[in-house]
Design a protein around this motif. Sequence first.
Motif, mmCIF file in Angstrom:
data_model
loop_
_atom_site.group_PDB
_atom_site.id
_atom_site.type_symbol
_atom_site.label_atom_id
_atom_site.label_comp_id
_atom_site.label_asym_id
_atom_site.label_seq_id
_atom_site.Cartn_x
_atom_site.Cartn_y
_atom_site.Cartn_z
ATOM 1 N N VAL A 109 0.697 -1.180 -0.127
ATOM 2 C CA VAL A 109 -0.083 -0.029 -0.091
ATOM 3 C C VAL A 109 0.823 1.167 0.016
ATOM 4 O O VAL A 109 0.519 2.031 -0.760
ATOM 5 C CB VAL A 109 -0.933 0.026 1.206
ATOM 6 N N GLU A 110 2.057 1.135 0.735
ATOM 7 C CA GLU A 110 2.894 2.389 0.872
ATOM 8 C C GLU A 110 3.548 2.574 -0.724
ATOM 9 O O GLU A 110 3.717 3.852 -0.903
ATOM 10 C CB GLU A 110 4.064 2.184 1.820
ATOM 11 N N LEU A 111 3.726 1.545 -1.380
ATOM 12 C CA LEU A 111 4.219 1.778 -2.622
ATOM 13 C C LEU A 111 3.285 2.158 -3.686
ATOM 14 O O LEU A 111 3.663 2.139 -5.013
ATOM 15 C CB LEU A 111 5.367 0.498 -2.940
ATOM 16 N N SER A 112 1.829 2.059 -3.494
ATOM 17 C CA SER A 112 0.859 2.038 -4.334
ATOM 18 C C SER A 112 -0.204 3.002 -3.935
ATOM 19 O O SER A 112 -0.966 2.528 -3.419
ATOM 20 C CB SER A 112 0.263 0.648 -4.651
ATOM 21 N N LYS A 138 10.677 -4.039 2.452
ATOM 22 C CA LYS A 138 10.300 -2.890 1.554
ATOM 23 C C LYS A 138 11.044 -2.807 0.221
ATOM 24 O O LYS A 138 10.504 -2.712 -0.861
ATOM 25 C CB LYS A 138 10.418 -1.423 2.408
ATOM 26 N N THR A 139 12.515 -3.093 0.427
ATOM 27 C CA THR A 139 13.201 -2.958 -0.843
ATOM 28 C C THR A 139 13.124 -4.266 -1.830
ATOM 29 O O THR A 139 12.680 -3.938 -2.936
ATOM 30 C CB THR A 139 14.738 -3.278 -0.338
ATOM 31 N N GLY A 140 12.596 -5.374 -1.188
ATOM 32 C CA GLY A 140 12.257 -6.358 -2.097
ATOM 33 C C GLY A 140 10.715 -6.098 -2.882
ATOM 34 O O GLY A 140 10.672 -6.528 -4.094
ATOM 35 N N VAL A 141 9.731 -5.749 -2.101
ATOM 36 C CA VAL A 141 8.443 -5.587 -2.497
ATOM 37 C C VAL A 141 8.595 -4.080 -3.751
ATOM 38 O O VAL A 141 8.294 -4.309 -4.855
ATOM 39 C CB VAL A 141 7.381 -5.041 -1.573
ATOM 40 N N ALA A 142 9.167 -3.153 -3.378
ATOM 41 C CA ALA A 142 9.635 -2.086 -4.470
ATOM 42 C C ALA A 142 10.284 -2.515 -5.520
ATOM 43 O O ALA A 142 9.893 -2.233 -6.729
ATOM 44 C CB ALA A 142 10.511 -0.979 -3.721
ATOM 45 N N ASN A 143 11.277 -3.418 -5.800
ATOM 46 C CA ASN A 143 11.882 -3.918 -6.718
ATOM 47 C C ASN A 143 10.798 -4.932 -7.514
ATOM 48 O O ASN A 143 10.820 -4.809 -8.754
ATOM 49 C CB ASN A 143 13.042 -4.763 -6.301
#
Length: 325
Positions: free
Chosen positions: A263-266, A308-313
């Motif tokens: 959700v934070e990244l979207s 967080k880094t994994g989901v962002a990638n």
Amino acid sequence: MVTLVTGGTGFVGANIVKDLVQNGHQVVSFDINGPDQLLQDFLGEYSSSVAFVQGDIVDPVSVERLGQDHQIDKIVHAAVYTVNREVLEIERSRDVIAINLEGTANLLELARTQKVSRFIYVSSGAAYGSALPGDQTLNEETPAVPGNLYGITKFASEMITRRYGELHGLSTASVRLSTPYGPMERVTGHRAVMSVFYDWTGRAVRRETIIAEDMDQGRDYIYIADIADGIRAVLDAPALPHGLFNLTTGIWVTFHQILDAVVELSPGISVETPAPKTDAGADSYSRGPLSGHRLFDDLGWTPKYDLKTGVANYIQWRKESNFLD
């Protein structure tokens, strides 16, 4: 001299292939499926450096031919029939055993005839089964108690790999993976049940409502690039003090934490939370996290990606590759 990767067009195998070729290995991928456009794009500039061979690991003639056509120095055996639902286990019992056991035996025989310098069997935390209560950490000394055909065949393949190495002077190791997520996870003929990461990141890039169910669940999830990096660390190590390693972050990640990261990244994505289910069902047991201390102590390996880094990638890859499934 080449490194052979079985299952090289699948989820875990494709990431291993990419990592190896990026780090100087001459790679041959052996898989029942050939490379499609998504895999070619995933490998990018390295795609032309990989030799893709289609064939069935259950067919000893096809496996033997690999040794005739290529000078094989190392093998990463990642091909597997992943079954984590009882209905599939019932429907495909014989296939699970054939692929996961007979396939392993065929690859070990190839390793013997080729006198390879290292054979890595890609195993799974499923080999532990219900060895300990779900709130306890599992290390390599924990007795394995696999409860389904997938875990049983994984554990059996580990034992066969170890004994083949002892009998024939091969350097072998089995690597038990915690639960991976990331690029190239998709439905295939040998992988039908997708992770919550696959579902929620797919909904996010399609701008669909995320259905947040079973939020009390969790796992020791690990980004797939760390899986590939850890496999290479074991494959290329000058010496191996042990023949069995967990490959994990060692960190328990809840569905709540995963949802927060997605959700934070979207921004603006909507979330729907259905009423909790009351029937736990036969598949409700969840093992505890794996311990990664042995891999760190022996080889100094640690994961590079936090949640967080994994989901962002992962989301970035989905967008760049237009993978919206």
